[in-house]
Scaffold this motif. Structure first.
Motif, PDB file in Angstrom:
ATOM      1  N   ALA A  10       0.835  -1.206   0.000  1.00 47.60           N
ATOM      2  CA  ALA A  10       0.000   0.000   0.000  1.00 47.60           C
ATOM      3  C   ALA A  10       0.870   1.257   0.000  1.00 47.60           C
ATOM      4  CB  ALA A  10      -0.932  -0.007   1.201  1.00 47.60           C
ATOM      5  N   LYS A  11       1.921   1.266   0.805  1.00 50.88           N
ATOM      6  CA  LYS A  11       2.827   2.425   0.847  1.00 50.88           C
ATOM      7  C   LYS A  11       3.533   2.615  -0.490  1.00 50.88           C
ATOM      8  CE  LYS A  11       4.037   2.686   5.730  1.00 50.88           C
ATOM      9  NZ  LYS A  11       5.116   2.537   6.715  1.00 50.88           N
ATOM     10  N   LYS A  12       3.904   1.514  -1.106  1.00 49.48           N
ATOM     11  CA  LYS A  12       4.593   1.577  -2.390  1.00 49.48           C
ATOM     12  C   LYS A  12       3.684   2.216  -3.445  1.00 49.48           C
ATOM     13  CE  LYS A  12       6.909  -1.407  -5.703  1.00 49.48           C
ATOM     14  NZ  LYS A  12       7.224  -2.782  -6.055  1.00 49.48           N
ATOM     15  N   ILE A  13       2.432   1.808  -3.475  1.00 45.16           N
ATOM     16  CA  ILE A  13       1.479   2.366  -4.438  1.00 45.16           C
ATOM     17  C   ILE A  13       1.235   3.845  -4.149  1.00 45.16           C
ATOM     18  CG2 ILE A  13      -0.932   2.298  -5.203  1.00 45.16           C
ATOM     19  CD1 ILE A  13      -0.755  -0.782  -4.755  1.00 45.16           C
ATOM     20  N   LYS A  14       1.002   4.165  -2.873  1.00 49.71           N
ATOM     21  CA  LYS A  14       0.758   5.554  -2.485  1.00 49.71           C
ATOM     22  C   LYS A  14       1.966   6.426  -2.843  1.00 49.71           C
ATOM     23  CE  LYS A  14      -0.263   8.390   1.560  1.00 49.71           C
ATOM     24  NZ  LYS A  14      -0.314   8.408   3.017  1.00 49.71           N
ATOM     25  N   GLY A  15       3.156   5.923  -2.586  1.00 52.94           N
ATOM     26  CA  GLY A  15       4.373   6.665  -2.913  1.00 52.94           C
ATOM     27  C   GLY A  15       4.536   6.879  -4.407  1.00 52.94           C
ATOM     28  N   SER A  16       4.192   5.867  -5.193  1.00 50.05           N
ATOM     29  CA  SER A  16       4.287   5.996  -6.650  1.00 50.05           C
ATOM     30  C   SER A  16       3.334   7.065  -7.165  1.00 50.05           C
ATOM     31  CB  SER A  16       3.954   4.657  -7.321  1.00 50.05           C
ATOM     32  OG  SER A  16       4.944   3.707  -7.056  1.00 50.05           O
ATOM     33  N   VAL A  17       2.121   7.075  -6.624  1.00 47.96           N
ATOM     34  CA  VAL A  17       1.146   8.087  -7.034  1.00 47.96           C
ATOM     35  C   VAL A  17       1.637   9.481  -6.655  1.00 47.96           C
ATOM     36  CG1 VAL A  17      -1.188   8.964  -6.605  1.00 47.96           C
ATOM     37  CG2 VAL A  17      -0.832   6.522  -6.976  1.00 47.96           C
ATOM     38  N   LYS A  18       2.135   9.613  -5.432  1.00 48.36           N
ATOM     39  CA  LYS A  18       2.624  10.909  -4.953  1.00 48.36           C
ATOM     40  C   LYS A  18       3.810  11.381  -5.797  1.00 48.36           C
ATOM     41  CE  LYS A  18       3.415  13.086  -0.463  1.00 48.36           C
ATOM     42  NZ  LYS A  18       3.557  12.812   0.971  1.00 48.36           N
ATOM     43  N   GLU A  19       4.692  10.467  -6.137  1.00 48.84           N
ATOM     44  CA  GLU A  19       5.848  10.806  -6.960  1.00 48.84           C
ATOM     45  C   GLU A  19       5.400  11.275  -8.346  1.00 48.84           C
ATOM     46  OE1 GLU A  19      10.109   8.792  -8.160  1.00 48.84           O
ATOM     47  OE2 GLU A  19       8.394   7.470  -7.851  1.00 48.84           O
ATOM     48  N   LYS A  38       7.717   5.340  -1.447  1.00 48.33           N
ATOM     49  CA  LYS A  38       7.732   4.148  -2.298  1.00 48.33           C
ATOM     50  C   LYS A  38       8.842   3.197  -1.856  1.00 48.33           C
ATOM     51  CE  LYS A  38       9.283   4.536  -6.503  1.00 48.33           C
ATOM     52  NZ  LYS A  38       9.440   4.858  -7.926  1.00 48.33           N
ATOM     53  N   ASN A  39      10.021   3.737  -1.577  1.00 46.39           N
ATOM     54  CA  ASN A  39      11.140   2.908  -1.134  1.00 46.39           C
ATOM     55  C   ASN A  39      10.885   2.310   0.247  1.00 46.39           C
ATOM     56  OD1 ASN A  39      12.663   3.214  -3.466  1.00 46.39           O
ATOM     57  ND2 ASN A  39      13.568   5.112  -2.742  1.00 46.39           N
ATOM     58  N   GLU A  40      10.261   3.082   1.124  1.00 56.92           N
ATOM     59  CA  GLU A  40       9.903   2.562   2.446  1.00 56.92           C
ATOM     60  C   GLU A  40       8.938   1.382   2.309  1.00 56.92           C
ATOM     61  OE1 GLU A  40       7.550   4.031   6.470  1.00 56.92           O
ATOM     62  OE2 GLU A  40       8.297   5.548   5.079  1.00 56.92           O
ATOM     63  N   GLY A  41       7.975   1.525   1.434  1.00 57.64           N
ATOM     64  CA  GLY A  41       7.023   0.442   1.194  1.00 57.64           C
ATOM     65  C   GLY A  41       7.691  -0.796   0.628  1.00 57.64           C
ATOM     66  N   ARG A  42       8.652  -0.581  -0.263  1.00 54.64           N
ATOM     67  CA  ARG A  42       9.389  -1.697  -0.850  1.00 54.64           C
ATOM     68  C   ARG A  42      10.147  -2.466   0.237  1.00 54.64           C
ATOM     69  NH1 ARG A  42      12.469   0.845  -5.103  1.00 54.64           N
ATOM     70  NH2 ARG A  42      10.543   0.785  -6.280  1.00 54.64           N
ATOM     71  N   MET A  43      10.770  -1.728   1.158  1.00 54.26           N
ATOM     72  CA  MET A  43      11.510  -2.368   2.253  1.00 54.26           C
ATOM     73  C   MET A  43      10.569  -3.116   3.202  1.00 54.26           C
ATOM     74  SD  MET A  43      14.722  -2.103   2.322  1.00 54.26           S
ATOM     75  CE  MET A  43      15.217  -2.080   0.643  1.00 54.26           C
ATOM     76  N   GLN A  44       9.451  -2.486   3.548  1.00 45.32           N
ATOM     77  CA  GLN A  44       8.495  -3.116   4.454  1.00 45.32           C
ATOM     78  C   GLN A  44       7.933  -4.388   3.819  1.00 45.32           C
ATOM     79  OE1 GLN A  44       5.368  -0.526   5.794  1.00 45.32           O
ATOM     80  NE2 GLN A  44       4.656  -1.955   7.320  1.00 45.32           N
ATOM     81  N   ASN A  45       7.696  -4.355   2.525  1.00 41.62           N
ATOM     82  CA  ASN A  45       7.212  -5.534   1.826  1.00 41.62           C
ATOM     83  C   ASN A  45       8.254  -6.650   1.876  1.00 41.62           C
ATOM     84  OD1 ASN A  45       5.941  -7.328   0.124  1.00 41.62           O
ATOM     85  ND2 ASN A  45       5.643  -5.885  -1.527  1.00 41.62           N
ATOM     86  N   ALA A  46       9.514  -6.297   1.729  1.00 43.17           N
ATOM     87  CA  ALA A  46      10.590  -7.287   1.783  1.00 43.17           C
ATOM     88  C   ALA A  46      10.686  -7.918   3.175  1.00 43.17           C
ATOM     89  CB  ALA A  46      11.918  -6.648   1.405  1.00 43.17           C
ATOM     90  N   VAL A  47      10.528  -7.110   4.214  1.00 43.35           N
ATOM     91  CA  VAL A  47      10.556  -7.632   5.590  1.00 43.35           C
ATOM     92  C   VAL A  47       9.413  -8.625   5.789  1.00 43.35           C
ATOM     93  CG1 VAL A  47      10.211  -7.014   8.018  1.00 43.35           C
ATOM     94  CG2 VAL A  47      11.754  -5.672   6.600  1.00 43.35           C
ATOM     95  N   GLY A  48       8.242  -8.268   5.299  1.00 44.01           N
ATOM     96  CA  GLY A  48       7.093  -9.177   5.401  1.00 44.01           C
ATOM     97  C   GLY A  48       7.340 -10.480   4.665  1.00 44.01           C
ATOM     98  N   GLY A  49       7.987 -10.399   3.513  1.00 47.49           N
ATOM     99  CA  GLY A  49       8.322 -11.606   2.760  1.00 47.49           C
ATOM    100  C   GLY A  49       9.280 -12.506   3.521  1.00 47.49           C
ATOM    101  N   MET A  50      10.250 -11.890   4.204  1.00 47.98           N
ATOM    102  CA  MET A  50      11.185 -12.679   5.014  1.00 47.98           C
ATOM    103  C   MET A  50      10.458 -13.356   6.167  1.00 47.98           C
ATOM    104  SD  MET A  50      14.771 -10.599   5.140  1.00 47.98           S
ATOM    105  CE  MET A  50      14.139  -8.931   5.298  1.00 47.98           C
ATOM    106  N   LYS A  51       9.534 -12.640   6.790  1.00 43.38           N
ATOM    107  CA  LYS A  51       8.759 -13.222   7.885  1.00 43.38           C
ATOM    108  C   LYS A  51       7.943 -14.413   7.394  1.00 43.38           C
ATOM    109  CE  LYS A  51       8.063  -9.074  10.743  1.00 43.38           C
ATOM    110  NZ  LYS A  51       7.025  -8.131  11.235  1.00 43.38           N
TER     111      LYS A  51
END
Length: 61
Positions: A10-19, A38-51
């Motif tokens: 969600a953060k990644k999408i919101k960031g892309s729109v804002k950008e 967008k980058n924050e969302g990408r990182m958070q998504n990666a953390v979730g994937g690791m979990k």
């Protein structure tokens, strides 16, 4: 699916729109904020994937 993955997407999408809005309006600050979000969302998504991977490896779903 881990909650971090959903929130990150969600953060990644919101960031892309804002950008994109920042680029379209020529507002460098909005564009930079969108890129950062967008980058924050990408990182958070990666953390979730690791979990998720750890849960699968341990056998908990």
């Amino acid at each position: 699916m881990d909650e971090d993955r959903v929130e990150g997407a969600a953060k990644k999408i919101k960031g892309s729109v804002k950008e994109t809005v920042g680029k379209a309006t020529g507002d460098a600050k909005t564009e930079a904020e969108g890129n950062a979000e967008k980058n924050e969302g990408r990182m958070q998504n990666a953390v979730g994937g690791m979990k998720d991977s750890i849960r699968e490896a341990v056998g908990k779903k």
